[in-house]
Design a protein around this motif. Sequence first.
Motif, short mmCIF file in Angstrom:
data_model
loop_
_atom_site.label_atom_id
_atom_site.label_comp_id
_atom_site.label_asym_id
_atom_site.label_seq_id
_atom_site.Cartn_x
_atom_site.Cartn_y
_atom_site.Cartn_z
N ARG A 110 0.81 -1.22 0.00
CA ARG A 110 0.00 0.00 0.00
C ARG A 110 0.84 1.27 0.00
NH1 ARG A 110 -5.34 -0.33 -1.03
NH2 ARG A 110 -5.89 1.26 0.51
N VAL A 111 2.16 1.15 0.15
CA VAL A 111 3.01 2.35 0.25
C VAL A 111 2.85 3.27 -0.96
CG1 VAL A 111 5.41 3.15 0.23
CG2 VAL A 111 4.68 1.40 1.86
N PRO A 112 2.97 2.78 -2.21
CA PRO A 112 2.85 3.70 -3.35
C PRO A 112 1.52 4.42 -3.39
CG PRO A 112 3.79 1.60 -4.04
CD PRO A 112 3.29 1.40 -2.65
N LEU A 113 0.41 3.72 -3.12
CA LEU A 113 -0.91 4.33 -3.17
C LEU A 113 -1.09 5.39 -2.10
CD1 LEU A 113 -3.33 1.35 -3.96
CD2 LEU A 113 -3.09 3.46 -5.26
N VAL A 114 -0.62 5.10 -0.88
CA VAL A 114 -0.76 6.06 0.21
C VAL A 114 0.04 7.33 -0.10
CG1 VAL A 114 -0.28 6.49 2.66
CG2 VAL A 114 -1.24 4.30 1.94
N LYS A 115 1.24 7.17 -0.64
CA LYS A 115 2.04 8.34 -1.00
C LYS A 115 1.34 9.15 -2.09
CE LYS A 115 6.62 7.88 -0.88
NZ LYS A 115 8.00 7.37 -1.14
N ALA A 116 0.76 8.44 -3.05
CA ALA A 116 0.05 9.13 -4.13
C ALA A 116 -1.15 9.90 -3.60
CB ALA A 116 -0.38 8.13 -5.19
N CYS A 117 -1.86 9.32 -2.67
CA CYS A 117 -3.03 9.96 -2.08
C CYS A 117 -2.63 11.27 -1.38
CB CYS A 117 -3.70 9.01 -1.09
SG CYS A 117 -5.17 9.69 -0.29
N ILE A 118 -1.53 11.25 -0.65
CA ILE A 118 -1.06 12.44 0.06
C ILE A 118 -0.66 13.53 -0.93
CG2 ILE A 118 0.77 13.32 1.57
CD1 ILE A 118 0.71 10.56 2.97
N ARG A 119 -0.04 13.12 -2.04
CA ARG A 119 0.40 14.11 -3.02
C ARG A 119 -0.76 14.83 -3.71
NH1 ARG A 119 4.75 10.20 -4.07
NH2 ARG A 119 3.49 9.24 -5.70
N GLU A 120 -1.99 14.27 -3.62
CA GLU A 120 -3.16 14.91 -4.22
C GLU A 120 -3.81 15.93 -3.28
OE1 GLU A 120 -4.45 14.53 -7.34
OE2 GLU A 120 -2.55 13.48 -7.70
N LEU A 121 -3.38 15.96 -2.02
CA LEU A 121 -4.01 16.82 -1.02
C LEU A 121 -3.33 18.17 -0.91
CD1 LEU A 121 -4.26 14.22 1.91
CD2 LEU A 121 -6.17 15.02 0.50
N THR A 122 -4.06 19.10 -0.27
CA THR A 122 -3.43 20.29 0.31
C THR A 122 -3.65 20.20 1.81
OG1 THR A 122 -5.39 21.71 0.26
CG2 THR A 122 -4.01 21.65 -1.74
N LEU A 123 -2.82 20.86 2.56
CA LEU A 123 -2.94 20.78 4.02
C LEU A 123 -4.25 21.40 4.48
CD1 LEU A 123 -1.48 19.72 6.46
CD2 LEU A 123 -0.27 21.89 6.65
N ASP A 124 -4.70 22.47 3.82
CA ASP A 124 -5.97 23.09 4.21
C ASP A 124 -7.14 22.14 3.97
OD1 ASP A 124 -4.78 25.39 5.06
OD2 ASP A 124 -5.08 26.50 3.20
N GLU A 125 -7.12 21.42 2.84
CA GLU A 125 -8.18 20.45 2.55
C GLU A 125 -8.18 19.35 3.63
OE1 GLU A 125 -8.08 20.69 -2.35
OE2 GLU A 125 -7.03 19.08 -1.28
N ALA A 126 -7.00 18.88 3.98
CA ALA A 126 -6.90 17.81 4.97
C ALA A 126 -7.42 18.29 6.33
CB ALA A 126 -5.46 17.35 5.09
N ARG A 127 -7.06 19.52 6.71
CA ARG A 127 -7.54 20.04 8.00
C ARG A 127 -9.05 20.18 8.00
NH1 ARG A 127 -2.73 24.55 8.35
NH2 ARG A 127 -1.20 23.26 9.50
N ALA A 128 -9.61 20.59 6.88
CA ALA A 128 -11.06 20.72 6.79
C ALA A 128 -11.75 19.38 6.98
CB ALA A 128 -11.44 21.34 5.45
N GLN A 129 -11.19 18.33 6.38
CA GLN A 129 -11.78 17.00 6.53
C GLN A 129 -11.65 16.51 7.97
OE1 GLN A 129 -11.39 14.03 3.46
NE2 GLN A 129 -10.36 15.47 2.09
N ALA A 130 -10.52 16.79 8.61
CA ALA A 130 -10.32 16.38 10.00
C ALA A 130 -11.30 17.10 10.91
CB ALA A 130 -8.89 16.66 10.43
N GLU A 131 -11.47 18.42 10.70
CA GLU A 131 -12.40 19.18 11.54
C GLU A 131 -13.82 18.69 11.35
OE1 GLU A 131 -11.70 23.20 10.40
OE2 GLU A 131 -9.69 23.28 11.30
N LEU A 132 -14.20 18.39 10.11
CA LEU A 132 -15.53 17.87 9.84
C LEU A 132 -15.75 16.53 10.54
CD1 LEU A 132 -18.21 18.02 8.23
CD2 LEU A 132 -17.03 16.82 6.37
N ALA A 133 -14.75 15.63 10.45
CA ALA A 133 -14.89 14.30 11.07
C ALA A 133 -15.08 14.40 12.57
CB ALA A 133 -13.66 13.45 10.75
N LEU A 134 -14.39 15.34 13.20
CA LEU A 134 -14.46 15.47 14.66
C LEU A 134 -15.80 15.99 15.14
CD1 LEU A 134 -10.88 16.88 15.35
CD2 LEU A 134 -11.73 14.63 16.02
N THR A 135 -16.60 16.55 14.25
CA THR A 135 -17.92 17.07 14.65
C THR A 135 -19.01 16.02 14.61
OG1 THR A 135 -18.55 17.75 12.40
CG2 THR A 135 -17.32 19.35 13.75
#
Length: 943
Positions: A904-929
């Motif tokens: 799964r290493v290549p796929l996980v790295k690829a997934c991270i490369r598609e993100l921005t940190l702001d997008e990731a923080r938004a998803q984390a904040e949403l999940a916590l609610t």
Amino acid sequence: MLTLTANDIRLGATASDWQDALTQAGRDLETAGRTSSAYLAGMNAREQQSSTVLGNGIAIPHGTPESREAVLETGIRILQFPDGVTWHDGARVHVLVAIAAQSDEHLDILRHLTRVLDKPGLAEKLAQAGNAGELVALLSKPPVVAKCDGDTLCLGIEATTAQELALAAAARLQRLRCIDADFLTEIITQPPVALGRGFWLVHHTLGAHRPALSLATPKKPGPELQGVFCLAGPGDECHELLERMDNFLAGDGGIDGLGIDALLARLSGEASDAVTANVTLLNTHGLHARPAKQLVQEARRHNASIRVRLREGDGSAVSATSLTRVIGLGARRGQTLVLSATGDEAQQAVTALTRAISEGLGEQVSPLREGAPNLAEAGATDPEPLVDDEPLKAVAASPGLALAPAFVMRQPRLTYLETAADAEAEIQRLNRAIDESDGQLRTLIRQAEGGEAAPILSVHVEMLQDEDLYQATLEAINEGASAEAGWWRAIDTAAKGQEALADRLLAERAADLRDVGRRVLANLCGVAMPTPPDTPYVLVAEDLGPSDVARLDTSRVRGLVTARGGATSHSAILARALGLPAVVGAGEAVLAIAEGAELVVDGERGCLVPNPGSERRERVLRRIDQLESLQAAAYDHRHRPATTRDGHSIEVCANLGNTAHTPDAVERGADGIGLLRTEFIFMAHPEAPDLDTQVWEYRHAFDALNGLPLVARTLDVGGDKPLDYWPLPQEDNPFLGLRGIRLSLTRPEILETQVRALLTAAGDRPLRIMFPMVKDLEEFRAAREIVKRVQAEVAAADVQVGVMIEVPSCALLAGTLAPEVDFFSIGTNDLTQYTLAIDRGHGQLSAESDALHPAVLRLIQMTVEAAHAHQRWVGVCGELASDPQAIPVLVGLAVDELSVTSRRVPLVKACIRELTLDEARAQAELALTKASAAEVRDALESF
């Protein structure tokens, strides 16, 4: 279970008398915050009832049940009195193990201490112990368990001399790994010593790995040659074996015609005129404290000398009136207790005890499951078919998506006769089938070399050589059964015994036993096992054994579906290792899927769909194409860093269960090893691996990493993952028992050797050592002290020491740990299990054990915030780290490292490369609610 640690010990105490010693023990418990002052009165009251001296200089003072209200927290304190204290029963005591227990935890310590009591010179060693660690080792080190049972009996050997029988007896001990070739060499040159009445003895210590006693008898015994005993081991470890040999020789009459059970009875000291009975234990948690107490109370009501032994154990019998000895048997559900009694009320006693055990000894019990031994009778009724294009929920076992025709691997209906007249011919057929199966398995091991299946198949080879299975089959054949019927009867009985265990992991391993059994049975019947098609397919089966998975052609099989099994079964483990989408525990209905019917397998959502409609089919094919394109692109860029579009980097490492897979992890782009499960080294050896063995294994990994970091988890066994050479008492809940670091701290010498091996192998290369199942700072400090001590002797340039966050208390207390650790690694599998109180392998509930639950996410958030406040890094090494929906959430929670399976290493790295940190923080904040994992996943779909 209570555990002895160095922090609980006070050395060099003195006392004017036993009451003074008891008062000191009570005050130590009170000072430690374990009890209130009222508990001492309970301890005195307990001594008024009967002495708490166990013998060999040990007393275990504790309160009465009525004084439990004065226990504030379960705990122990140990006081050493080098000069000794005379107790009120006249015994000389050197060590007090003072116990404050809110329930029956103290009986686990009793069970262990009764096993160390017989060590010669223990009292003197306890009195002379110069440091706390030495005293803990004396009381905690598992006693050497002598081997003398049905496995060590060699009956009816074609031999005419004592020397021939001696070699046969020694060869049996070598096969059981009690001795090595050096012992055999000594026995060859040593003439047997006559014991009288036609019995002889050979004995040596050279090459003896475990004290053991075997007995070989000739096919035609005579006055001059009844049998030869072979005794292995030093004299101070063989006292019990010598007693059992004396018991045997003191018995009346010869042995001609006596079977295994009768000979074991004689070895255990059961009188020839004793009244005996066998009774199956049905209690769910075995013979633990409460039922054992009922048994002892019943035994004490009768005017008889009553002994009890475990038929499946080492054959030793104990007094039925001794609570600690009865608990020490460690009897489990499905095992057989052998009762024997002499005296005026012998028959009455055995009858009463048999009835009491059968009725559960005060607990509600249910009978063992029944089953037909003839496989021809299995599967006669076809289940109802599934509904086309309708999803069926199952247990997600391995991520991925597949669409292909189904190949339903139905076990062949093996028809055979139940009886046979020629026993010798049947035994020869059995031997040929076992040899043929052995050859097939060894071929599969060669084909699977370096893969996950190889070590499991090696266990199958060991199962084929199991003497209990073989002897049980021979007994059945000699009683008139055919080879097929006798063999399957032995397999079925052993498998049911494992399936009845409270430990889910061990119970699931019954599938391995049946897998071995079916292979031999098919060879006996001359029937080939099912062969998959040459075209792509989804494999559907009731359950899959390791040999089934090892035969899979991964170029054709697209996915796996099983009717039975859990997320931790071998089929699930191997599917993940092979990168195949899999769902398990789908129910018997999947076996009704028509051969060739199209089947969708969604290993991430945990569902399957038979004969999908055109719309669903097109949607699934699009998803598969997208996944394949993504996988190909990800693999091409596998060595690029996992950096978000706005420049935030995450390390993506590999989880490994074996150092042999390190080169593959590096080739797949791993930034290091985020979790090396070191227990594979310990499970691969019959005894704890020495320093050189471990250094050799770890050095392979460091060499392959070329300077990349390695995070090694120290030995994580115990409870649900036992080691044969580290015996532990039966636990009602092994997942909450003696495991991980709390177990390692009871044997600090083993942990120290492992740490020394890791530091030696690392040299100047980056090493991260982490401790599993840490609950608080106290446990971490105890383990870290060992690392510090070894570091002072073994120079290693780049070493960090951290903990796994698997226990909720550790996450909640991350703020107290962070100043002292170098890093945290979050094991989301166990953290989720303990947080949600759901067994992650439970057939019905496992789908609800979702690590994206907001409660788990909040614990991760707390851990990261506490770590970053002290500039510590945090990794996630559980299954959540490779979940596509979870990766953005973890990045948004500011996790520094993700560790996943190598594939799964290549796929996980690829997934991270598609993100921005702001997008990731938004998803984390949403999940916590959100309020549940389902709500989290639904909300994340919008991204």
